[in-house]
Design a protein around this motif. Structure first.
Motif, PDB file in Angstrom:
ATOM      1  N   LEU A  94       0.862  -1.186   0.000  1.00 47.20           N
ATOM      2  CA  LEU A  94       0.000   0.000   0.000  1.00 47.20           C
ATOM      3  C   LEU A  94       0.898   1.235   0.000  1.00 47.20           C
ATOM      4  CD1 LEU A  94      -2.800   1.192   0.044  1.00 47.20           C
ATOM      5  CD2 LEU A  94      -2.956   0.721   2.480  1.00 47.20           C
ATOM      6  N   GLU A  95       1.270   1.669  -1.212  1.00 47.13           N
ATOM      7  CA  GLU A  95       2.282   2.705  -1.386  1.00 47.13           C
ATOM      8  C   GLU A  95       1.737   4.092  -1.031  1.00 47.13           C
ATOM      9  OE1 GLU A  95       3.697   2.488  -5.410  1.00 47.13           O
ATOM     10  OE2 GLU A  95       3.501   0.307  -5.429  1.00 47.13           O
ATOM     11  N   LEU A  96       2.670   5.013  -0.804  1.00 47.08           N
ATOM     12  CA  LEU A  96       2.307   6.397  -0.553  1.00 47.08           C
ATOM     13  C   LEU A  96       1.916   7.102  -1.849  1.00 47.08           C
ATOM     14  CD1 LEU A  96       5.108   7.550   1.936  1.00 47.08           C
ATOM     15  CD2 LEU A  96       2.780   6.820   2.490  1.00 47.08           C
ATOM     16  N   ASN A  97       0.993   8.060  -1.721  1.00 49.45           N
ATOM     17  CA  ASN A  97       0.622   8.974  -2.807  1.00 49.45           C
ATOM     18  C   ASN A  97       0.160   8.252  -4.068  1.00 49.45           C
ATOM     19  OD1 ASN A  97       1.385  11.365  -1.277  1.00 49.45           O
ATOM     20  ND2 ASN A  97       3.502  10.679  -1.604  1.00 49.45           N
ATOM     21  N   ARG A  98      -0.549   7.181  -3.865  1.00 50.54           N
ATOM     22  CA  ARG A  98      -1.126   6.426  -4.982  1.00 50.54           C
ATOM     23  C   ARG A  98      -2.590   6.157  -4.664  1.00 50.54           C
ATOM     24  NH1 ARG A  98      -0.120   0.049  -6.086  1.00 50.54           N
ATOM     25  NH2 ARG A  98      -1.330  -0.185  -8.004  1.00 50.54           N
ATOM     26  N   ARG A  99      -3.496   6.549  -5.545  1.00 46.85           N
ATOM     27  CA  ARG A  99      -4.918   6.324  -5.324  1.00 46.85           C
ATOM     28  C   ARG A  99      -5.263   4.874  -5.634  1.00 46.85           C
ATOM     29  NH1 ARG A  99      -8.929  10.156  -8.484  1.00 46.85           N
ATOM     30  NH2 ARG A  99      -7.528  11.674  -7.522  1.00 46.85           N
ATOM     31  N   VAL A 100      -5.837   4.198  -4.646  1.00 51.37           N
ATOM     32  CA  VAL A 100      -6.133   2.777  -4.782  1.00 51.37           C
ATOM     33  C   VAL A 100      -7.483   2.456  -4.148  1.00 51.37           C
ATOM     34  CG1 VAL A 100      -3.710   2.046  -4.831  1.00 51.37           C
ATOM     35  CG2 VAL A 100      -4.892   2.245  -2.630  1.00 51.37           C
ATOM     36  N   VAL A 101      -8.003   1.293  -4.497  1.00 52.02           N
ATOM     37  CA  VAL A 101      -9.155   0.712  -3.806  1.00 52.02           C
ATOM     38  C   VAL A 101      -8.635  -0.367  -2.871  1.00 52.02           C
ATOM     39  CG1 VAL A 101     -11.279  -0.628  -4.021  1.00 52.02           C
ATOM     40  CG2 VAL A 101     -10.777   1.163  -5.688  1.00 52.02           C
ATOM     41  N   ILE A 102      -8.912  -0.218  -1.580  1.00 58.19           N
ATOM     42  CA  ILE A 102      -8.582  -1.268  -0.621  1.00 58.19           C
ATOM     43  C   ILE A 102      -9.874  -1.968  -0.219  1.00 58.19           C
ATOM     44  CG2 ILE A 102      -6.485  -0.172   0.247  1.00 58.19           C
ATOM     45  CD1 ILE A 102      -8.116   0.851   2.647  1.00 58.19           C
ATOM     46  N   GLU A 103      -9.778  -3.251   0.079  1.00 55.75           N
ATOM     47  CA  GLU A 103     -11.001  -3.974   0.431  1.00 55.75           C
ATOM     48  C   GLU A 103     -10.716  -5.169   1.328  1.00 55.75           C
ATOM     49  OE1 GLU A 103     -12.571  -6.453  -3.083  1.00 55.75           O
ATOM     50  OE2 GLU A 103     -11.376  -4.881  -4.043  1.00 55.75           O
ATOM     51  N   VAL A 104     -11.711  -5.448   2.143  1.00 53.02           N
ATOM     52  CA  VAL A 104     -11.711  -6.607   3.026  1.00 53.02           C
ATOM     53  C   VAL A 104     -13.057  -7.296   2.863  1.00 53.02           C
ATOM     54  CG1 VAL A 104     -11.654  -7.408   5.416  1.00 53.02           C
ATOM     55  CG2 VAL A 104     -10.213  -5.466   4.717  1.00 53.02           C
ATOM     56  N   VAL A 105     -13.061  -8.583   2.607  1.00 49.03           N
ATOM     57  CA  VAL A 105     -14.299  -9.367   2.597  1.00 49.03           C
ATOM     58  C   VAL A 105     -14.105 -10.532   3.566  1.00 49.03           C
ATOM     59  CG1 VAL A 105     -15.916 -10.751   1.263  1.00 49.03           C
ATOM     60  CG2 VAL A 105     -14.905  -8.698   0.238  1.00 49.03           C
ATOM     61  N   HIS A 106     -14.927 -10.543   4.610  1.00 45.28           N
ATOM     62  CA  HIS A 106     -14.809 -11.518   5.694  1.00 45.28           C
ATOM     63  C   HIS A 106     -16.095 -12.339   5.745  1.00 45.28           C
ATOM     64  CE1 HIS A 106     -13.867 -12.128  10.281  1.00 45.28           C
ATOM     65  NE2 HIS A 106     -13.972 -13.269   9.621  1.00 45.28           N
ATOM     66  N   SER A 107     -15.986 -13.598   5.360  1.00 47.06           N
ATOM     67  CA  SER A 107     -17.130 -14.510   5.415  1.00 47.06           C
ATOM     68  C   SER A 107     -17.090 -15.282   6.715  1.00 47.06           C
ATOM     69  CB  SER A 107     -17.091 -15.468   4.219  1.00 47.06           C
ATOM     70  OG  SER A 107     -16.016 -16.381   4.356  1.00 47.06           O
ATOM     71  N   ASP A 108     -17.980 -16.276   6.850  1.00 42.58           N
ATOM     72  CA  ASP A 108     -18.025 -17.040   8.099  1.00 42.58           C
ATOM     73  C   ASP A 108     -16.865 -18.022   8.226  1.00 42.58           C
ATOM     74  OD1 ASP A 108     -18.759 -18.867   6.195  1.00 42.58           O
ATOM     75  OD2 ASP A 108     -20.666 -19.415   7.123  1.00 42.58           O
ATOM     76  N   SER A 109     -16.049 -18.135   7.178  1.00 42.80           N
ATOM     77  CA  SER A 109     -14.957 -19.098   7.243  1.00 42.80           C
ATOM     78  C   SER A 109     -13.575 -18.482   7.021  1.00 42.80           C
ATOM     79  CB  SER A 109     -15.168 -20.203   6.191  1.00 42.80           C
ATOM     80  OG  SER A 109     -15.241 -19.633   4.883  1.00 42.80           O
ATOM     81  N   SER A 110     -13.505 -17.340   6.349  1.00 43.48           N
ATOM     82  CA  SER A 110     -12.197 -16.783   6.040  1.00 43.48           C
ATOM     83  C   SER A 110     -12.318 -15.300   5.703  1.00 43.48           C
ATOM     84  CB  SER A 110     -11.561 -17.520   4.859  1.00 43.48           C
ATOM     85  OG  SER A 110     -12.309 -17.302   3.673  1.00 43.48           O
TER      86      SER A 110
END
Length: 253
Positions: free
Chosen positions: A163-179
């Motif tokens: 996750l570099e500096l000064n770079r526009r990005v989409v970050i995401e987390v998807v947490h299901s019931d198993s992982s």
């Protein structure tokens, strides 16, 4: 340093609109089932000083992010490259508080945000929901230069410096019931088995603030943030990724 605990409306004063990009289908969020927090920098009215002391929640939950201490309010900034409105957190003391709630993630967690990290602070949080520093916590942050997700005593991070500096990005987390899966611009960074957050009302909740010992406030520009109380399936996840990438003209998928 500890995150701010105060909440409330913006101080009196003039206002400056964040302004939205031109319309079109790219600006229509394709998934809303389970949406509990939706913050968009284009839907902000700032003080004449540029301070943003209230960031309205566009979801039906209406969990606005606020700050009563003027010096701790982030600011409305505009990208030099495309003049898009962003909310700038200075990495020093800026943070917004969220109301109590965020109790039931028994169907999972899905988090997306468009961000540009500007300050290489130690373990800042984009989102922290808790009842104390290490109590009932659910956190999305940056650790060792990468995306990190923490629930109670368990944590997972991507490769260092992803996750570099000064770079526009989409970050995401998807947490299901198993992982849980961590992604950057749609590409998977890390995955692991993971227990879901406890079902409990959380009272100390922040955007850009943290209660973790020795961690610093967020230094970043944030364009949009989405939190769902369920795990989106792969089709839904891809649709949200495409929506954010098209809307913010970034984040090659």
């Amino acid at each position: 340093p500890s995150g701010g605990r105060a909440s409330g409306g913006a101080p009196a004063g003039g206002s400056v609109s964040g302004g939205a990009p031109s319309g079109g289908s790219a600006n229509v969020l394709p998934v809303k089932d389970g949406l509990t927090l939706w913050l968009d920098a284009a839907n902000v009215v700032a003080q004449t000083s540029g301070s943003v002391c209230k960031w309205p929640d566009q979801s039906s939950a209406k969990l606005d992010a606020t700050q009563m201490v003027g010096a701790w309010c982030p600011t409305l900034v505009h990208s030099e490259s495309d003049q898009r409105a962003l909310i700038g957190f200075d990495g020093n003391d800026d943070r917004l508080s969220l109301p109590e709630g965020f109790s039931d993630f028994s169907a999972g967690v899905s988090f997306f945000a468009v961000v540009e990290v500007t300050v290489d602070n130690k373990c800042p949080s984009f989102l922290q929901l808790s009842n104390g520093a290490e109590l009932d916590d659910l956190e999305v942050g940056r650790h060792q230069g990468s995306l990190q997700y923490e629930v109670s005593a368990s944590s997972l991070a991507g490769p260092d410096n992803a996750l570099e500096l000064n770079r526009r990005v989409v970050i995401e987390v998807v947490h299901s019931d198993s992982s849980v899966e961590l992604r950057l611009n749609g590409q998977i960074l890390a995955s692991s088995p993971f227990d879901l957050p406890a079902v409990v009302t959380r009272t100390q909740n922040f955007i850009g603030g943290t209660l973790y010992a020795d961690c610093a406030p967020l230094g970043a520009r944030v364009g949009e943030l989405l939190l769902f109380t369920r795990a989106l399936d792969s089709t839904e996840r891809a649709a949200v990724e495409k929506y954010l990438a098209a809307k913010w003209q970034c984040c090659t998928l």
